[in-house]
Design an enzyme around this catalytic site. Structure first.
Site, PDB file in Angstrom:
ATOM      1  N   GLU A  44     -12.564   3.077   4.727  1.00 16.94           N
ATOM      2  CA  GLU A  44     -11.553   3.210   5.768  1.00 16.94           C
ATOM      3  C   GLU A  44     -11.372   4.707   6.058  1.00 16.94           C
ATOM      4  O   GLU A  44     -10.362   5.316   5.725  1.00 16.94           O
ATOM      5  CB  GLU A  44     -10.211   2.594   5.338  1.00 16.94           C
ATOM      6  CG  GLU A  44      -9.237   2.468   6.508  1.00 16.94           C
ATOM      7  CD  GLU A  44      -7.792   2.257   6.074  1.00 16.94           C
ATOM      8  OE1 GLU A  44      -7.093   1.476   6.722  1.00 16.94           O
ATOM      9  OE2 GLU A  44      -7.376   2.886   5.084  1.00 16.94           O
ATOM     10  N   GLU A  53       0.822  -1.214   0.000  1.00 15.64           N
ATOM     11  CA  GLU A  53       0.000   0.000   0.000  1.00 15.64           C
ATOM     12  C   GLU A  53       0.854   1.261   0.000  1.00 15.64           C
ATOM     13  O   GLU A  53       1.582   1.503   0.962  1.00 15.64           O
ATOM     14  CB  GLU A  53      -0.911  -0.002   1.229  1.00 15.64           C
ATOM     15  CG  GLU A  53      -1.794   1.229   1.323  1.00 15.64           C
ATOM     16  CD  GLU A  53      -2.643   1.239   2.582  1.00 15.64           C
ATOM     17  OE1 GLU A  53      -3.566   2.074   2.659  1.00 15.64           O
ATOM     18  OE2 GLU A  53      -2.388   0.425   3.490  1.00 15.64           O
TER      19      GLU A  53
END
Length: 258
Positions: free
Chosen positions: A240, A143
Site C-alpha cells: 500500500e 489500524e
C-alpha cells in the site's frame, strides 16, 4: 517470502479503478485489496475479480466524506447511525465478494469531544461492527495511523490498538499493522510484530519517508520480510504505497521480494 497483495487504491492509479484489476493480474498478483470499493457496484467488482482470477482480501468500512477531511467516523458520538449504516454496506460488499477481513478507521478526535467519550464510542462501535461481521464470517480490523500525516487521528499506536482490542473483548477483532505508519510513530517494527503477533490480522507496507515502494527509504525490508516469515505470520502483506514515479517502475524495484 510472505504472501503479497496489491492495494488497488494506491497502485495502478494511472487508470480508473475498474481497469486496475487487469493490470494487477498482468503484474503477477493473485490477491488485491481496495480501500473504498463503493464507487463501483458489486457486480462490476465481481466481474473484474473473476475475469482476472483475483481474490479481494480486504476493504475498509465507509469512512465518511473523505474529500471534506473525514478519515473515519468510528470515534464520533454524533455519527453512530451513519457508522452502523456503513457497517451494513461494507458487510454486503464483503460477503458478496468473498472478503474475509474489513478495516475500520477510527477517525479524527472530533472537536468538543473528550478522549474518554471518543474511546467509549469507538469501543461500542467496534462491538457492533464486530458482532455484525462475525455473524457473516468476516473479521474486523483496526489500524493505527501516524499523526504527522493525519494530525488528530484517534488511534495512533500499537499499544493503544491492543488495549482497545482487550477492552472491546470480541473474538474477531485484530490489528491492521501498517509498517509505514508505525515506523513513523514507534519504529522497532520486528520486535513489535513479534511481541503482538497474535493480535495482527493484516500487514501493509510502504517505505519511510514518502510512503513510496520498499527500498526507497530507511526501512530494511529484507530483514523485515525474513522476520515475518520466521515468526510464523500466515496472513497477507499488502503493498500500500504511492509509487515514487509510476507503478511499473515501482514494481521493478520490489521484484526481488515478490
Amino acid at each position: 517470502m510472505p504472501k503479497f497483495a496489491a492495494n488497488l487504491s494506491t497502485l495502478f492509479t494511472e487508470v480508473p479503478l475498474a481497469e486496475r484489476f487487469k493490470l494487477a493480474q498482468e503484474a503477477g498478483f493473485k490477491h488485491v485489496e481496495v480501500q473504498f470499493p463503493y464507487e463501483l457496484d458489486i457486480d462490476t467488482l465481481k466481474t473484474q475479480l473473476d475475469q482476472h482470477a483475483l481474490q479481494l482480501i480486504l476493504i475498509n468500512l465507509p469512512a465518511g466524506d473523505w474529500s471534506a477531511g473525514d478519515r473515519g467516523i468510528a470515534c464520533d458520538p454524533t455519527r453512530v447511525a451513519e457508522f452502523r449504516a456503513g457497517v451494513e454496506q461494507c458487510a454486503e460488499y464483503a460477503k458478496a465478494l468473498g472478503v474475509a477481513q474489513v478495516n475500520c478507521l477510527s477517525g479524527l478526535l472530533p472537536p468538543e469531544v473528550d478522549k474518554k467519550r471518543a474511546e467509549n464510542t469507538l469501543i461500542e462501535n467496534l462491538r457492533y461492527a464486530g458482532s455484525y461481521m462475525e455473524e457473516r464470517g468476516i473479521s474486523l480490523l483496526i489500524e493505527p495511523i501516524n499523526t504527522l500525516d493525519v494530525p488528530g487521528f484517534f488511534l495512533s499506536s500499537m499499544q493503544q490498538a491492543v488495549a482497545l482490542i482487550e477492552r472491546a473483548n470480541i473474538s474477531n477483532l485484530a490489528v491492521q499493522y501498517d509498517v509505514y505508519h508505525m515506523q513513523i510513530m514507534e519504529g522497532n517494527l520486528i520486535h513489535t510484530l513479534r511481541s503482538h503477533l497474535s493480535r495482527v490480522g493484516h500487514i501493509q507496507v510502504a517505505d519511510v519517508p514518502g510512503r513510496h515502494e520498499p527500498g526507497t527509504g530507511e526501512i530494511n525490508f529484507s530483514n523485515l520480510f525474513d522476520a515475518i516469515d520466521t515468526m510464523g505470520y500466515t496472513g497477507y502483506v499488502a503493498f500500500e504505497y504511492f509509487p515514487e514515479k509510476d507503478t511499473q517502475s515501482g514494481l521493478a524495484k520490489i521484484a526481488s521480494w515478490r
